[in-house]
Design a protein around this motif. Structure first.
Motif, PDB file in Angstrom:
ATOM      1  N   ILE A   1       7.178  -0.443  -9.525  1.00  0.00           N
ATOM      2  CA  ILE A   1       5.848   0.245  -9.524  1.00  0.00           C
ATOM      3  C   ILE A   1       5.916   1.367 -10.409  1.00  0.00           C
ATOM      4  N   ASN A   2       5.218   1.133 -11.642  1.00  0.00           N
ATOM      5  CA  ASN A   2       4.963   2.226 -12.655  1.00  0.00           C
ATOM      6  C   ASN A   2       3.966   3.140 -12.457  1.00  0.00           C
ATOM      7  N   VAL A   3       3.867   4.292 -12.131  1.00  0.00           N
ATOM      8  CA  VAL A   3       2.842   5.095 -11.870  1.00  0.00           C
ATOM      9  C   VAL A   3       2.218   5.496 -13.315  1.00  0.00           C
ATOM     10  N   ILE A   4       0.833   5.327 -13.302  1.00  0.00           N
ATOM     11  CA  ILE A   4       0.164   5.904 -14.499  1.00  0.00           C
ATOM     12  C   ILE A   4      -0.382   7.147 -14.346  1.00  0.00           C
ATOM     13  N   ASP A   5       0.166   7.886 -15.511  1.00  0.00           N
ATOM     14  CA  ASP A   5      -0.229   9.601 -15.431  1.00  0.00           C
ATOM     15  C   ASP A   5      -1.760   9.632 -15.783  1.00  0.00           C
ATOM     16  N   SER A   6      -2.157  10.800 -14.716  1.00  0.00           N
ATOM     17  CA  SER A   6      -3.657  11.199 -15.105  1.00  0.00           C
ATOM     18  C   SER A   6      -3.606  12.674 -15.570  1.00  0.00           C
ATOM     19  N   GLN A   7      -4.574  13.117 -16.074  1.00  0.00           N
ATOM     20  CA  GLN A   7      -4.901  14.247 -16.571  1.00  0.00           C
ATOM     21  C   GLN A   7      -5.043  15.518 -15.635  1.00  0.00           C
ATOM     22  N   ASP A   8      -3.751  15.692 -14.970  1.00  0.00           N
ATOM     23  CA  ASP A   8      -3.775  16.703 -13.974  1.00  0.00           C
ATOM     24  C   ASP A   8      -2.839  17.948 -14.261  1.00  0.00           C
ATOM     25  N   MET A   9      -2.264  17.819 -15.523  1.00  0.00           N
ATOM     26  CA  MET A   9      -1.340  19.063 -15.410  1.00  0.00           C
ATOM     27  C   MET A   9      -1.456  19.851 -16.878  1.00  0.00           C
ATOM     28  N   PRO A  10      -1.218  21.142 -17.014  1.00  0.00           N
ATOM     29  CA  PRO A  10      -1.618  21.717 -18.329  1.00  0.00           C
ATOM     30  C   PRO A  10      -0.192  21.496 -19.363  1.00  0.00           C
ATOM     31  N   PRO A  11      -0.584  22.028 -20.349  1.00  0.00           N
ATOM     32  CA  PRO A  11       0.605  21.773 -21.422  1.00  0.00           C
ATOM     33  C   PRO A  11       1.568  22.951 -21.194  1.00  0.00           C
TER      34      PRO A  11
ATOM     35  N   ARG B   1       0.755  -1.121  -0.216  1.00  0.00           N
ATOM     36  CA  ARG B   1      -0.054   0.207   0.064  1.00  0.00           C
ATOM     37  C   ARG B   1       0.969   1.188  -0.004  1.00  0.00           C
ATOM     38  N   VAL B   2       0.103   2.459  -0.270  1.00  0.00           N
ATOM     39  CA  VAL B   2       0.819   3.746  -0.266  1.00  0.00           C
ATOM     40  C   VAL B   2       0.582   4.212   1.133  1.00  0.00           C
ATOM     41  N   LYS B   3       1.732   4.833   1.867  1.00  0.00           N
ATOM     42  CA  LYS B   3       1.847   5.246   3.317  1.00  0.00           C
ATOM     43  C   LYS B   3       0.949   6.325   3.299  1.00  0.00           C
ATOM     44  N   PRO B   4       0.319   6.482   4.625  1.00  0.00           N
ATOM     45  CA  PRO B   4      -0.731   7.522   4.900  1.00  0.00           C
ATOM     46  C   PRO B   4      -0.013   8.812   4.605  1.00  0.00           C
ATOM     47  N   GLY B   5      -0.495   9.812   4.006  1.00  0.00           N
ATOM     48  CA  GLY B   5       0.027  11.066   3.838  1.00  0.00           C
ATOM     49  C   GLY B   5       1.011  11.134   2.571  1.00  0.00           C
ATOM     50  N   GLU B   6       1.066  10.005   2.083  1.00  0.00           N
ATOM     51  CA  GLU B   6       1.983  10.344   0.724  1.00  0.00           C
ATOM     52  C   GLU B   6       1.024   9.860  -0.306  1.00  0.00           C
ATOM     53  N   THR B   7       1.533  10.845  -1.496  1.00  0.00           N
ATOM     54  CA  THR B   7       0.712  10.645  -2.959  1.00  0.00           C
ATOM     55  C   THR B   7       1.937  10.102  -4.018  1.00  0.00           C
ATOM     56  N   LEU B   8       1.429   9.454  -4.938  1.00  0.00           N
ATOM     57  CA  LEU B   8       2.178   9.199  -5.979  1.00  0.00           C
ATOM     58  C   LEU B   8       1.906  10.133  -7.130  1.00  0.00           C
ATOM     59  N   ASP B   9       3.157  10.827  -7.628  1.00  0.00           N
ATOM     60  CA  ASP B   9       2.922  11.921  -8.653  1.00  0.00           C
ATOM     61  C   ASP B   9       3.965  11.509 -10.022  1.00  0.00           C
ATOM     62  N   PHE B  10       2.955  11.181 -11.044  1.00  0.00           N
ATOM     63  CA  PHE B  10       3.754  10.672 -12.332  1.00  0.00           C
ATOM     64  C   PHE B  10       4.866  11.729 -12.686  1.00  0.00           C
ATOM     65  N   GLU B  11       4.437  13.014 -12.764  1.00  0.00           N
ATOM     66  CA  GLU B  11       5.429  14.260 -13.009  1.00  0.00           C
ATOM     67  C   GLU B  11       6.610  14.267 -12.364  1.00  0.00           C
ATOM     68  N   THR B  12       6.621  13.707 -10.925  1.00  0.00           N
ATOM     69  CA  THR B  12       7.697  13.899 -10.038  1.00  0.00           C
ATOM     70  C   THR B  12       8.451  12.541 -10.368  1.00  0.00           C
ATOM     71  N   THR B  13       7.670  11.463  -9.895  1.00  0.00           N
ATOM     72  CA  THR B  13       8.694  10.222  -9.823  1.00  0.00           C
ATOM     73  C   THR B  13       7.641   9.079 -10.557  1.00  0.00           C
TER      74      THR B  13
ATOM     75  N   ASP C   1       2.188  18.299 -23.612  1.00  0.00           N
ATOM     76  CA  ASP C   1       1.044  18.235 -22.549  1.00  0.00           C
ATOM     77  C   ASP C   1       1.785  17.916 -21.326  1.00  0.00           C
ATOM     78  N   GLY C   2       1.469  18.335 -20.215  1.00  0.00           N
ATOM     79  CA  GLY C   2       1.793  18.147 -19.024  1.00  0.00           C
ATOM     80  C   GLY C   2       1.655  16.810 -18.513  1.00  0.00           C
ATOM     81  N   ASP C   3       0.654  16.138 -18.898  1.00  0.00           N
ATOM     82  CA  ASP C   3       0.617  14.782 -18.668  1.00  0.00           C
ATOM     83  C   ASP C   3       1.276  13.838 -19.673  1.00  0.00           C
ATOM     84  N   GLN C   4       2.367  13.318 -19.446  1.00  0.00           N
ATOM     85  CA  GLN C   4       3.369  12.704 -20.347  1.00  0.00           C
ATOM     86  C   GLN C   4       3.003  11.259 -20.446  1.00  0.00           C
ATOM     87  N   GLY C   5       2.456  10.646 -19.573  1.00  0.00           N
ATOM     88  CA  GLY C   5       1.751   9.274 -19.603  1.00  0.00           C
ATOM     89  C   GLY C   5       0.636   9.035 -20.354  1.00  0.00           C
ATOM     90  N   ASN C   6      -0.192  10.077 -20.680  1.00  0.00           N
ATOM     91  CA  ASN C   6      -1.154   9.897 -21.408  1.00  0.00           C
ATOM     92  C   ASN C   6      -1.530  11.295 -22.012  1.00  0.00           C
TER      93      ASN C   6
END
Length: 811
Positions: A189-199, A146-158, A227-232
């Motif tokens: 663990i490969n993080v899948i990008d979501s549409q949350d970043m502007p171009p 699981r992901v630790k409480p208080g932590e989030t995964l960010d595709f643009e960062t890691t 596009d800021g969301d490089q994964g998709n």
């Protein structure tokens, strides 16, 4: 489990492999045995599933054997096994997993490890190797990650995380010892990008250029954004929001900016266009803005051009006086230079090509356009006499362009002359030679002075002046120097003249030169003897000299050669051709030989001597020389001295004066001593004292001045006794005794004369030696000799009278 129970470890990797090709090596398994036994690897897939991978048992290289398709299957499960060669020790599940951005506490993956032991040795618990940056946690019993409480995964960062999971059994005894076995696996663990970043724009800042040759529709620049969301990534949209002024357009898909009008219609040189990029599918509807700087660029298609008052011009001409002052601007030129290009294409340099450092051009660097100014730098270079026209090239050359366009213009300066030069002679002095007796008006020399000025300023007038110039004249125009019509030049009177000539122009500027004139001698005089008949007395072995004088001024006209024309007796004399010294032939050594030659008793021979000059034509004259031959006899010191001094009367006079001074001084000393002695005596001295003479044999040595008689040439050096001659003349036996005189010198040494040999008279020489010169000089020397002899005779008489008066007081 024996040695197979050793703690084997194996690292695994969960990549996203959708883009790999068949045969690609996708991973390398790395297992270790604590007992350092070799390990072997194996892969196992679920029944009925497709085998996508193959592993090399020894190296652990995992390669792809089937093409992957994410849209059909996004997860593949595979068992990786590792053994020590005898027992299967451990195996873990290896999966390729794709995850979206995950919230804290979300379940990510379940790790499962199998242990075939029974009891506590077969129970498995899980934990993660600690890391201060890990964002994950695992359930120790279920193996859920699981992901630790208080932590989030960010595709643009890691976009990818690596987690090491440790599986540990419950432990048990093995060979009497308690041991716990573990195994590790790495979960990727490969993080899948979501549409949350502007171009966003890439490669900023942007610069575009518009050229003169551009047309509407020409591409200016293409912007690029991602596009800021490089994964998709989603499609993006471009638009101009400001700064186009209606002359630019942009392609909303490609980002290409184009020109909508002609460059000549553009009002500005610089445009700043604001471009916006957006992503329609972006959840946040964020966008990015950038600035495109567009510069209107000038093409270097115009060279520099020179302009005059009436348009383009490539030749400029002016007329001016020579020698303008340094720093003066040549205002006769109206020159403008222009380059129609813009910016660096219109930057060029100006320079003058021509006589160095005469003129200077300002400015030296021009941007677009300038008024050209030409300034005088070296006034001496602008000289009419060096050339009535000066030509230069005015050159304009671009500085920073590849083409280096240039232009030239001719600069012509027509000079007007001024009277800036003085007449100058070709030489500082002139040397001329003119023969004596030349007729009046004869040419002497020609002088030349040059004045480079033009017109009347260059016309030269000659004049002559100075000491000696009255005998000469000069032509005012040609500079020809001649003698005056009445001039008669004589080298014997004056042979050197010098004077000045003056060259003057019409404004009174002048220069001087000195003229030296030498009057060359002509052979117009014949040699002359003092007398046509010359009487000489010659002592055997001693030459006599005869001399002639030539009144010419220069050699060889006044150089005389002597020769014997005839002689009586014949072949008895020789003569020195240069000095005129006559001597007997070498075989005549005594009077006996002379008397054997001649029958006469007086032994007087004669010689006819010719004196000839060396001029051309040559002149000559003759003289008869009568020579009385005699033989030398032994002389006393005084006589010998007088003989030696016969040609130098002043030397004889000096010696006689010295002797007289010594005698007078001795007499004064004797008189003073006797006076002092008589003064100290108490006796009454008689009024007159009679002194008896001593017998002749008791007389002391006396020195008597010899008396030289000049009446008879044969008896010039006979010595006589003045006392005896005085008694013979008076005939009186009662004369006063002579005064005391100084002691005589000791008797001379014995003579070598034989007893029977008769005494001969002392030979005399009647001639006198004279140096070359004119008759006036010779007569003056004879006069000086007579004066010297008279002075000697007068001093002698006064000395004798003084001695006689002083001695009268003793009687």
């Amino acid at each position: 489990m024996g040695r197979g129970s050793s703690d084997l470890t194996c690292q695994t990797f969960c990549p996203c492999m959708c883009s790999f090709l068949i045969g690609t090596q996708i991973y390398v398994l790395n297992g270790t045995d604590p007992e350092e036994d070799p390990v072997r690897y194996g892969l196992a897939f679920e029944k009925g599933s497709t085998e996508y991978f193959r592993v090399d048992p020894k190296s652990g290289n995992v390669t792809l054997i089937q093409e992957l398709d994410r849209e059909k299957q996004d997860e593949i499960s595979v068992h990786v096994s590792i053994t020590d060669g005898r027992n299967k020790v451990s195996s873990i599940s290896y999966s390729a997993i794709q995850f979206t951005d995950t919230a804290p506490g979300s379940s990510i993956y379940r790790v499962q490890a199998v242990d075939k032991d029974m009891g506590s040795g077969g129970s498995v618990s899980y934990y993660l190797q600690t890391s201060p940056f890990t964002k994950f946690t695992i359930d120790g019993h279920s193996g859920i990650l699981r992901v630790k409480p208080g932590e989030t995964l960010d595709f643009e960062t890691t976009p990818t995380h690596f987690v090491t999971v440790v599986a540990k059994d419950g432990g048990g005894k093995y060979k009497g010892k308690h041991q716990v076995l573990t195994s590790t696996a790495t979960v990727t663990i490969n993080v899948i990008d979501s549409q949350d970043m502007p171009p966003y724009f890439v490669g900023t800042p942007y610069f575009g250029y518009i050229y003169e040759v551009s047309v509407p529709g020409s591409e200016i620049y293409t912007v690029y954004a991602k596009d800021g969301d490089q994964g998709n990534p989603n499609p993006i949209h471009y638009s101009i929001i400001n700064g186009s002024d209606g002359v630019f357009d942009i392609n909303s898909t490609s980002g290409c900016i184009t020109l909508t009008t002609f460059p000549s219609l553009l009002k500005n040189e610089l445009y700043e266009i604001k471009v916006k990029v957006t992503s329609p599918n972006n959840e946040l509807q964020d966008y990015d803005v950038t600035t495109v700087t567009v510069r209107v660029v000038d093409l270097n298609n115009h060279p520099p051009t020179f302009y005059g008052e009436n348009g383009p011009q490539n030749k400029f001409e002016v007329t001016m006086y020579e020698h303008p002052p340094a720093g003066e601007i040549l205002r006769g030129f109206k020159i403008t230079v222009n380059d129609s290009d813009q910016g660096a294409n219109a930057k060029f340099k100006l320079r003058l090509v021509g006589p160095s450092r005469v003129l200077r051009v300002v400015p030296q660097t021009v941007l677009n356009e300038a008024q050209v100014t030409i300034i005088v730098e070296d006034t001496s270079g602008i000289d009419y006499e060096k050339g009535p026209t000066l030509s230069f090239k005015l050159l304009a050359v671009e500085i920073d362009t590849p083409e280096r366009f240039s232009a030239t213009a001719d600069i012509v300066i027509n000079l007007l002359d001024t009277n800036d030069n003085i007449p100058k002679f070709t030489s500082e002095y002139y040397i001329a030679r003119v023969p004596e007796n030349s007729p009046g008006g004869s040419s002497v020399s020609s002088v030349t002075a040059n004045d480079p000025d033009s017109g009347s300023w260059g016309e030269v007038k000659y004049t002559i002046y100075g000491s000696g110039s009255d005998l000469f004249s000069i032509n005012a125009s040609s500079g020809l120097i001649t003698t005056q019509p009445w001039t008669s030049l004589d080298a014997e009177v004056r042979s050197k003249y010098n004077f000045y000539v003056k060259a003057e122009d019409s404004e009174g500027k002048y220069s001087l030169a000195e003229v030296f004139v030498t009057v060359t001698d002509m052979n117009d005089h014949a040699p002359e003897f003092d007398e046509v008949l010359v009487e000489k007395t010659m002592i055997i072995g001693t030459p006599v000299k005869i001399e002639a004088v030539d009144e010419d001024a220069e050699s060889p006209n006044n150089v005389i050669e002597y020769s014997i024309m005839t002689a009586d007796p014949d072949n008895a004399f020789d003569i020195n051709a240069d000095t005129g010294e006559i001597k007997l032939k070498p075989y005549i050594k005594s009077m006996e030989i002379v008397q054997n030659i001649t029958k006469q008793k007086d032994c007087k021979w004669s010689v006819v001597v010719e004196a000839r000059d060396r001029g051309s034509p040559s002149f000559s004259t003759t003289a008869v020389v009568n020579i009385d031959i005699t033989e030398a006899v032994r002389l006393g010191p005084m006589a010998a001295f007088l003989m030696k001094s016969r040609d130098n009367p002043l030397k004889a006079l000096g010696m006689v004066t010295f002797i007289i001074s010594v005698l007078v001084g001795g007499t004064v000393l004797i008189s003073t001593a006797m006076y002092m002695r008589n003064s100290k005596s108490n006796r009454i001295m008689p009024a007159r004292r009679i002194i008896k003479r001593r017998p002749r044999d008791q007389q002391p040595w006396t020195f008597k001045i010899p008396v030289i008689k000049f009446t008879n040439p044969g008896e010039k050096f006979l010595i006589t006794n003045p006392e005896s001659s005085l008694q013979q003349e008076t005939g009186s036996p009662r004369l006063k005794p002579p005064p005391p005189i100084a002691p005589c010198l000791p008797p001379p040494p014995p003579s070598n004369v034989r007893p029977n040999e008769r005494l001969r008279a002392v030979p005399t020489i009647s001639g006198a030696l004279a140096s070359k010169g004119s008759k006036k000089a010779k007569s003056s020397r004879r006069k000086e000799g007579n004066i010297s002899s008279a002075l000697v005779s007068e001093l002698k008489m006064k000395l004798e009278q003084k001695i006689h008066e002083n001695n009268q007081g003793y009687y």
